[in-house]
Design a protein around this motif. Sequence first.
Motif, PDB file in Angstrom:
ATOM      1  N   PHE A   1       4.105   8.107  21.100  1.00  0.00           N
ATOM      2  CA  PHE A   1       4.118   7.447  19.598  1.00  0.00           C
ATOM      3  C   PHE A   1       3.752   8.311  18.360  1.00  0.00           C
ATOM      4  N   ASP A   2       3.464   9.634  18.706  1.00  0.00           N
ATOM      5  CA  ASP A   2       2.791  10.558  17.830  1.00  0.00           C
ATOM      6  C   ASP A   2       4.270  11.482  17.130  1.00  0.00           C
TER       7      ASP A   2
ATOM      8  N   TYR B   1       7.564  12.339  15.322  1.00  0.00           N
ATOM      9  CA  TYR B   1       8.294  11.585  13.946  1.00  0.00           C
ATOM     10  C   TYR B   1       9.428  12.417  13.933  1.00  0.00           C
TER      11      TYR B   1
ATOM     12  N   SER C   1      12.198   4.793   7.594  1.00  0.00           N
ATOM     13  CA  SER C   1      11.852   3.444   8.407  1.00  0.00           C
ATOM     14  C   SER C   1      11.687   3.600   9.714  1.00  0.00           C
ATOM     15  N   TYR C   2      12.081   4.567  10.550  1.00  0.00           N
ATOM     16  CA  TYR C   2      11.746   4.857  11.889  1.00  0.00           C
ATOM     17  C   TYR C   2      10.345   5.013  11.976  1.00  0.00           C
ATOM     18  N   ASN C   3       9.935   6.251  11.220  1.00  0.00           N
ATOM     19  CA  ASN C   3       8.385   6.761  11.035  1.00  0.00           C
ATOM     20  C   ASN C   3       7.618   5.406  10.807  1.00  0.00           C
ATOM     21  N   HIS C   4       8.060   4.576   9.764  1.00  0.00           N
ATOM     22  CA  HIS C   4       7.269   3.455   9.621  1.00  0.00           C
ATOM     23  C   HIS C   4       7.013   2.577  10.664  1.00  0.00           C
TER      24      HIS C   4
ATOM     25  N   ILE D   1       7.257   3.110  13.762  1.00  0.00           N
ATOM     26  CA  ILE D   1       6.299   3.806  14.842  1.00  0.00           C
ATOM     27  C   ILE D   1       4.876   3.526  14.426  1.00  0.00           C
ATOM     28  N   ASP D   2       4.632   3.645  13.154  1.00  0.00           N
ATOM     29  CA  ASP D   2       3.286   3.528  12.584  1.00  0.00           C
ATOM     30  C   ASP D   2       2.672   1.970  12.796  1.00  0.00           C
ATOM     31  N   HIS D   3       3.882   0.949  12.452  1.00  0.00           N
ATOM     32  CA  HIS D   3       3.639  -0.363  12.487  1.00  0.00           C
ATOM     33  C   HIS D   3       3.541  -0.585  14.058  1.00  0.00           C
TER      34      HIS D   3
ATOM     35  N   LYS E   1       2.195   0.896  16.377  1.00  0.00           N
ATOM     36  CA  LYS E   1       0.900   1.465  16.834  1.00  0.00           C
ATOM     37  C   LYS E   1      -0.176   0.330  16.469  1.00  0.00           C
ATOM     38  N   GLU E   2      -0.189  -0.122  15.067  1.00  0.00           N
ATOM     39  CA  GLU E   2      -0.869  -1.136  14.799  1.00  0.00           C
ATOM     40  C   GLU E   2      -0.638  -2.199  15.394  1.00  0.00           C
TER      41      GLU E   2
END
Length: 560
Positions: A318-319, A321, A336-339, A341-343, A345-346
């Motif tokens: 998940f790291d 991008y 959006s995809y990068n966002h 991935i961050d979401h 992980k959260e």
Amino acid sequence: MRSLQVILALALGILSVITILLFSIFLSVIFEETLINQTKITTRQSVTQSSITLTNEIANMNATAYGILDELKKTALQDDQIPELLGTSFRLNRNVVSISLVDEKGKISYYAPSQYTPKKIETIYDQRWFQKEKRNEQITFSSPHVQNLFEKNYQWVLSVTSPVTIQAERYILLIDYNFNSLGSYFNKVTIGKRGYSFIVDEKNRLIYHPQQRIIQTNAKEEKLDFVKDKADGVYVTQDQNNTIAIATIPSTGWKVVGVSYLKDSLQEAVSEIRKNTLWIFLTLAILITLMSISVSRYIARPITNMVKVMRDVNDNKFDVYTHENRFTEIQQLSGSYNHLIDHVKELMVQVKEEQEELRKSEMTVLQAQINPHFLYNTLESILWMSERGNNQGASQMVAALGKLLRISLNKGGNYISISQELAHAQSYLTIQQIRYKNQFQYSIEADESILTNTTIKIIIQPFLENALYHGIERMVDEGSIAIRVLDKKERILIEIEDDGIGISPEILQVIEEGKDSEKGGIGIRNVHQRIQMYFGKEYGVGIESELDKGTIISIWLPKS
């Protein structure tokens, strides 16, 4: 050389159309099957809940009847005290319409409330609701009927009868319970749009039906033959029109039967889903074809690069991008995809925290399932003792109850020492020994070296309650309960043994199967699941029992 744009457009369009078509057909079949299963589940859940409600109501009636019987059987009870006792019992039980003592000729000798006026009837044995063939049993439940023993009293009641001997005189204790609240509950039970529940007795005779008046006028006929001799479970009628769920009330042999209209639900739902699926399919097919041709030229190469990045996500990376910015749309998709991935992980962190909270909540709910009627019955016994001047007995019960509640609350904590758990059990037994007039004896033996070990609270008391109510209480002779705490090397064993009437192999099998499901008794399942939640699957509760010999409960715990 063929253009990637054309190949992508054709492939995407044709594949999407075929996929949507197959998926629509598959979804329709799956939806129909799911709807059938859901209807079965809904019907079973509704019937199960109704049976639990009815079982609890009958258990409350049993508890009240046994309490009154215990007071009536006291050797010191005088004739002039009987009306006072019946009146006190009537006032303490809001669901009781009347309490009567009937002599051997079927005449009412004593009754409460005192303002009632008995009708002039020959004998209660001639009443249609009185079950003559069961008069020798300890507790007998009638079918619901109109109360017709007293003037100007026509309430819908359920009669409970039991023989009782008072100073060498034979009587029948008759308690009429208000059936309207239970009837109102079954009137409100709905399964689907038109489904309902009703009750039949052990001879497959209709006891209660929400459409009782319609059935009595022969405007509707209930197919009771389908229910006859069938075990508890969910069934579908031969014509595939109805789903039938059955749940038996063990204490009376009554059956709660739920009926749902399967065919109506299927026809309406399947017709609607097929209609919507067709329109969705046609709309998506046109849109996909147009979008495939227009968009494929712009997304071919950037999307390929993004796919390479996305493949890493399948390996839980998940790291990684993507930074595609050739076109505005692709740039937005990349962002959006990068966002996302961050979401994700959260969310993974959040889900982990929520699962932990859910686990704690489940433990709290399981622990809250302990039977509340014990507190009510204890306070009722303290009231009776106070009214009769037995202040010493009432004082002892109040002191034991205070100690029991103090350990149960434990300042909100779930863990206590084994010595505290034994003190909690001893307080409970002290209360019950006073209530049952020394009908049983108990002993507690423990290895002092392990008394400081930690356990979860309230794991012994539910089994003591079962031993008293389902074992020793039904014995003629004095019973005994033994609690032993043993050091088993890497584990601790708590044994609870009684010499009560025992458990039949059939019921014992149901209890064993219900420890990890919804079949068994609440108390046993509660303790078993809580122990496994806190300490692991290798610990829990075991049961050994033999009819007329008694029961041994084994509780396995880890050492601290």
